[in-house]
Design an enzyme around this catalytic site. Structure first.
Site, PDB file in Angstrom:
ATOM      1  N   HIS A   1      -0.772   2.279  11.452  1.00 48.56           N
ATOM      2  CA  HIS A   1      -1.169   2.027  10.065  1.00 48.56           C
ATOM      3  C   HIS A   1      -2.679   1.970   9.863  1.00 48.56           C
ATOM      4  O   HIS A   1      -3.226   2.592   8.957  1.00 48.56           O
ATOM      5  CB  HIS A   1      -0.535   0.711   9.591  1.00 48.56           C
ATOM      6  CG  HIS A   1      -0.808   0.400   8.158  1.00 48.56           C
ATOM      7  ND1 HIS A   1      -1.939  -0.246   7.736  1.00 48.56           N
ATOM      8  CD2 HIS A   1      -0.099   0.669   7.034  1.00 48.56           C
ATOM      9  CE1 HIS A   1      -1.910  -0.378   6.416  1.00 48.56           C
ATOM     10  NE2 HIS A   1      -0.804   0.170   5.963  1.00 48.56           N
TER      11      HIS A   1
ATOM     12  N   HIS B   1      10.272  -0.317   6.419  1.00 50.18           N
ATOM     13  CA  HIS B   1       8.833  -0.153   6.225  1.00 50.18           C
ATOM     14  C   HIS B   1       8.102  -0.298   7.558  1.00 50.18           C
ATOM     15  O   HIS B   1       8.130  -1.359   8.175  1.00 50.18           O
ATOM     16  CB  HIS B   1       8.355  -1.221   5.234  1.00 50.18           C
ATOM     17  CG  HIS B   1       6.919  -1.106   4.868  1.00 50.18           C
ATOM     18  ND1 HIS B   1       6.023  -2.117   5.046  1.00 50.18           N
ATOM     19  CD2 HIS B   1       6.218  -0.069   4.323  1.00 50.18           C
ATOM     20  CE1 HIS B   1       4.832  -1.738   4.618  1.00 50.18           C
ATOM     21  NE2 HIS B   1       4.925  -0.502   4.175  1.00 50.18           N
TER      22      HIS B   1
HETATM   23  O1  G3P Z   1       4.540   3.730   1.775  1.00 52.23           O
HETATM   24  C1  G3P Z   1       4.661   2.460   1.238  1.00 52.23           C
HETATM   25  C2  G3P Z   1       3.601   1.537   1.799  1.00 52.23           C
HETATM   26  O2  G3P Z   1       3.649   1.622   3.193  1.00 52.23           O
HETATM   27  C3  G3P Z   1       2.215   1.858   1.308  1.00 52.23           C
HETATM   28  O3  G3P Z   1       1.260   0.962   1.734  1.00 52.23           O
HETATM   29  O4  G3P Z   1      -0.508   0.055   3.182  1.00 52.23           O
HETATM   30  O5  G3P Z   1       1.861  -0.482   3.677  1.00 52.23           O
HETATM   31  O6  G3P Z   1       0.975   1.782   4.115  1.00 52.23           O
HETATM   32  P1  G3P Z   1       0.882   0.567   3.243  1.00 52.23           P
HETATM   33 MG    MG Z   2       2.771   2.847   4.717  1.00 53.28          MG
END
Ligand code: G3P
Ligand code: MG
Length: 237
Positions: free
Chosen positions: A47, A6
């Site tokens: 992000h 992630h």
């Molecule tokens: O794609 C899964 C997750 O990354 C979605 O939420 O806010 O961490 O980008 P976020």
């Molecule tokens: Mg994400």
């Protein structure tokens, strides 16, 4: 159960940097998730819309030029990568889930993807485009149906995974806080894969395995992989 790093291996390296991507590749992950914003005519991997959490910058992304952004420190001296840089590094190695955050021009996105496929030998089947912006996903599917779509949600929808089926998605990406056996069953009955974010704790990983989800997003892919291996070994014995 697939493991997606992630934002790269963001638990141990600065998120969404090439360092985090390399670390995820070293961990032999099945996939890597990154977040993408458009700045001028470039796609950058970051992000937040606001810079201060992950970089040496301040204020909003939209007030910076691409050159100014590239001068920032995204952690351990890393620059904010471009989507091209990530795709070049990951080509032929694993799935890449490109989470579309701030995209203004889908033609630009397709230029990046077409270039990666033509010039970096990036496999089209390794690309998974996801977003919380379902109208954007619908537009992508209408325009270039050959690209695989993952429908993100951070809520527990009234009609379970129906929204993802309507989007002709390959997968539905759900928050770990809302996953249930009813949702997994519904998604699987609709032919959808279920990928869950963000799953780092061993108890959560065990629970996801028991629910039969198809993949998880983890900030600590090495640790999560070894816990899954442990679960598999124990179920064999
Ligand atoms: O794609 C899964 C997750 O990354 C979605 O939420 O806010 O961490 O980008 P976020
Ligand atoms: Mg994400």
């Amino acid at each position: 159960m697939l493991i997606f790093a992630h934002r790269g291996a963001s638990g141990i390296e600065p998120e969404n940097t090439l360092r985090a991507i390399r670390s995820a590749l070293d961990a032999n992950v099945d996939g890597i998730e990154i977040d993408v914003h458009q700045v001028e005519d470039k796609l950058v991997v970051i992000h937040d819309r606001w810079l201060k959490r992950t970089t040496s910058g301040n204020g909003q992304l939209k007030h910076y030029s691409f050159e100014q952004l590239r001068a920032l420190d995204a952690g351990h001296g890393e620059v904010i990568p471009t989507l091209d840089e990530v795709l070049a590094l990951t080509a032929k190695k694993c799935l890449v889930n490109i989470e579309l955050k701030g995209i203004k021009d889908i033609k630009l996105l397709f230029e990046y993807l077409d270039n990666a496929i033509a010039n970096m030998k990036f496999k089209q089947e390794h690309i998974l485009l996801s977003s919380f912006n379902h109208r954007l996903l619908a537009l992508i599917h209408r325009t270039r149906p050959e690209f695989t779509i993952g429908a993100l949600t951070s809520c527990y929808p009234l009609e379970y995974a129906k929204f993802a089926e309507k989007l002709s998605a390959y997968s539905v990406h759900l928050d770990v806080d809302f996953i249930s056996e009813h949702f997994v069953e519904d998604a699987h009955n609709r032919g959808l894969k279920v990928f869950v974010y963000t799953v780092d704790e061993t108890e959560d990983i065990s629970a996801m395995k028991a629910l039969g989800v198809d993949g998880i997003f983890s900030n600590y892919p090495t640790r999560s992989k070894s816990h899954i291996a442990h679960l598999i070994n124990n179920s064999d014995s």
